[in-house]
Design a protein around this motif. Sequence first.
Motif, short mmCIF file in Angstrom:
data_model
loop_
_atom_site.label_atom_id
_atom_site.label_comp_id
_atom_site.label_asym_id
_atom_site.label_seq_id
_atom_site.Cartn_x
_atom_site.Cartn_y
_atom_site.Cartn_z
N GLU A 535 0.82 -1.21 0.00
CA GLU A 535 0.00 0.00 0.00
C GLU A 535 0.86 1.26 0.00
O GLU A 535 0.67 2.17 -0.82
N GLU A 536 1.81 1.34 0.92
CA GLU A 536 2.64 2.53 1.03
C GLU A 536 3.56 2.69 -0.18
O GLU A 536 3.76 3.80 -0.70
N THR A 537 4.12 1.57 -0.65
CA THR A 537 5.00 1.63 -1.82
C THR A 537 4.24 2.12 -3.04
O THR A 537 4.72 2.97 -3.80
N ALA A 538 3.04 1.61 -3.24
CA ALA A 538 2.25 2.01 -4.41
C ALA A 538 1.92 3.49 -4.37
O ALA A 538 2.02 4.20 -5.39
N LEU A 539 1.51 3.99 -3.22
CA LEU A 539 1.16 5.41 -3.12
C LEU A 539 2.38 6.30 -3.38
O LEU A 539 2.27 7.36 -4.01
N ALA A 540 3.54 5.88 -2.89
CA ALA A 540 4.75 6.65 -3.15
C ALA A 540 5.10 6.64 -4.63
O ALA A 540 5.51 7.68 -5.20
N VAL A 541 4.95 5.50 -5.29
CA VAL A 541 5.22 5.42 -6.73
C VAL A 541 4.28 6.34 -7.50
O VAL A 541 4.71 7.07 -8.41
N ILE A 542 3.00 6.32 -7.18
CA ILE A 542 2.02 7.17 -7.86
C ILE A 542 2.42 8.64 -7.73
O ILE A 542 2.33 9.41 -8.69
N ALA A 543 2.88 9.02 -6.54
CA ALA A 543 3.24 10.42 -6.30
C ALA A 543 4.49 10.83 -7.07
O ALA A 543 4.59 11.97 -7.55
N LEU A 544 5.46 9.93 -7.19
CA LEU A 544 6.75 10.29 -7.77
C LEU A 544 6.82 10.09 -9.28
O LEU A 544 7.69 10.68 -9.94
N ALA A 545 5.94 9.29 -9.84
CA ALA A 545 6.08 8.87 -11.24
C ALA A 545 6.10 10.04 -12.22
O ALA A 545 6.72 9.95 -13.28
N GLY A 546 5.44 11.13 -11.91
CA GLY A 546 5.40 12.25 -12.85
C GLY A 546 6.39 13.35 -12.54
O GLY A 546 6.26 14.46 -13.06
N GLY A 547 7.39 13.07 -11.71
CA GLY A 547 8.31 14.11 -11.28
C GLY A 547 9.62 14.15 -12.04
O GLY A 547 9.69 13.77 -13.22
N SER A 548 10.66 14.60 -11.37
CA SER A 548 11.99 14.76 -11.97
C SER A 548 12.61 13.40 -12.28
O SER A 548 12.04 12.35 -11.97
N ASP A 549 13.79 13.43 -12.88
CA ASP A 549 14.49 12.18 -13.19
C ASP A 549 14.73 11.37 -11.93
O ASP A 549 14.60 10.14 -11.93
#
Length: 602
Positions: A535-549
Amino acid sequence: MNSRVQFCEALLTRLMGLRDADTGVWSGELASSALSTALAAIALAGEDEAHNRLAADGAAWLVAHANPDGGWGDTSASPSNLSTSLISRAALRALARRGLIDGAACEAVLTRADVWLDARLKGAATPERVAQALGEVYGDDRTFAVPILAFLAMCGDKEEAWLHVPPLPFVLSLLPQGLYRFFRLQVVSYALPALIAVGLCRHICVARVRGRRPGWRWLAGALLRRLETLQPSHGGFLDAIPLTAFVCLALQHAGFGDCAVAQKGYAFLRQSVRTGGSWAIDSNLRTWVTSLATRGVVAARSWLPNGDTLVPRAELERIADWLISVQLKRRHPFTGAAPGGWAWTDLPGGVPDADDTSGALVALKRLQQAGCVAEVIPAVRAGVGWLLGLQNRDGGLPTFCRGWGHLPFDRSCPDISAHALAAWAAWRDDDIWTLDEKRRLDMAMQRVAEYLKREQHATGCWIALWFGNQEAAQGRNPVVGTARVVDALRAVRRLLTEAGMATEVEAMLSAGERWLIEAQQPDGGWSAGTTATAEETALAVIALAGGSDACVDAARRGQAWLVAAGRDEGYRPSPIGLYFSLLWYHEKLYPLVWPLDALSCG
């Protein structure tokens, strides 16, 4: 075909197979709860033979699910805690006295429970010591502490225990709802039935112990009528087993066990029992998990090469129609909320709240973007307007009631405020608003951003209210809180930049992203505790996927963790959910819907 695509396909297929056949949406499954089971078993015990069988089954379940250390946790995967252990032990002792459970196994469990509680309380569990310990847990919030103390008095054999139960201002419940927030009540907005029933019961029982006539008993008729207006048609207040059981028990001990409110409550408890004898904390989170699942399903359908085949558009139309149909169309009798919001469930006990309304609005936007032709605009306009009316003076959004008060579950909070921000941003550019309405939306979003800026910790994180981590300090979960805020800020970035808040937004985003990257564990997962969860890993991925390199690199490592963890052992639900009054829960669909969304990013 790479492993991520294959795993995502399998996850999508599994999730689609878990829908309810009649509606095409998801009900999910909440964890069984020792606390709910203990309360429901005692509430039903003694009514008749059928009720006694249910109580006996509940007692057997409690015996079988005590932790090895002697206490009970909120779920089978939770460490022992004071509240649940006190309630479970008291229930077992009371049921044993009534002859509903016996045997060496029960005695052994009770002996271990005594040892655990004596160690936790640093002495024998006297009423004074228990009251002090619960005060340390809940502080000024009497929402749960007073009902627990009342329950212990009900289950015990010493009437004097009632003298250690603090009073509740139950008479104030007869005032108009609009006045409640001016009294700084020591219970949260959703606990009104407990305020009335437990407060009246305590008043009557204390007077009985002192040999006096209860001064407010003459108001019992009016108070019972007030409860009747709050009680949904099926009897379950908020569809919550603990709250309904507390009300039934309090009415029993106050001498009103035969009243209509109590009888409807018993019926709800009967129909809520699970195979095996346990109860969950609530009937279901159908609307909430459907909104979350929709986001994941639409994302996977778009990303996978054969997504259109796996999820025909007709199935998306069914989901959209269902979400529109369960929007609340009338003023709600429980909180007085205006029409236009969504509750966590479509069942009669659901109450509209900011998180579920935001979730439904985001889901409807995703469905529209996927080509759904359902007429969503009237529902969207009503939902957006409902959220605007909930915004607090500090710019943030509370869960249920605007301006209610000072207790945590009624104050503005970052995770729900961010979700509302994302919902408004999703629909802001649609040609469905007047110029004045767009200005109001823009102002509301700017105020939320200013609130989030104030709430961001110096380290860059935000703390969630409705999600936690049992292994973390004070149970707090900055991973979920930060991920939800970062995801929302990215969604509203352009709109806030156009409003002149570019500097503030970029600073918040940069600090939040940096915190998430630094919080990633060496194996690629995330957790506010020691062990990464899906759960926590997925939410972090969703948040970061559209960011910087750097964000994208961290997100890819997180996706690799999700594939490896899910492929090797499958995801086990983690108790990261916080229910009313800090009760932990896990939901079977969380480790499916969020990983599906995360694996479809990028």
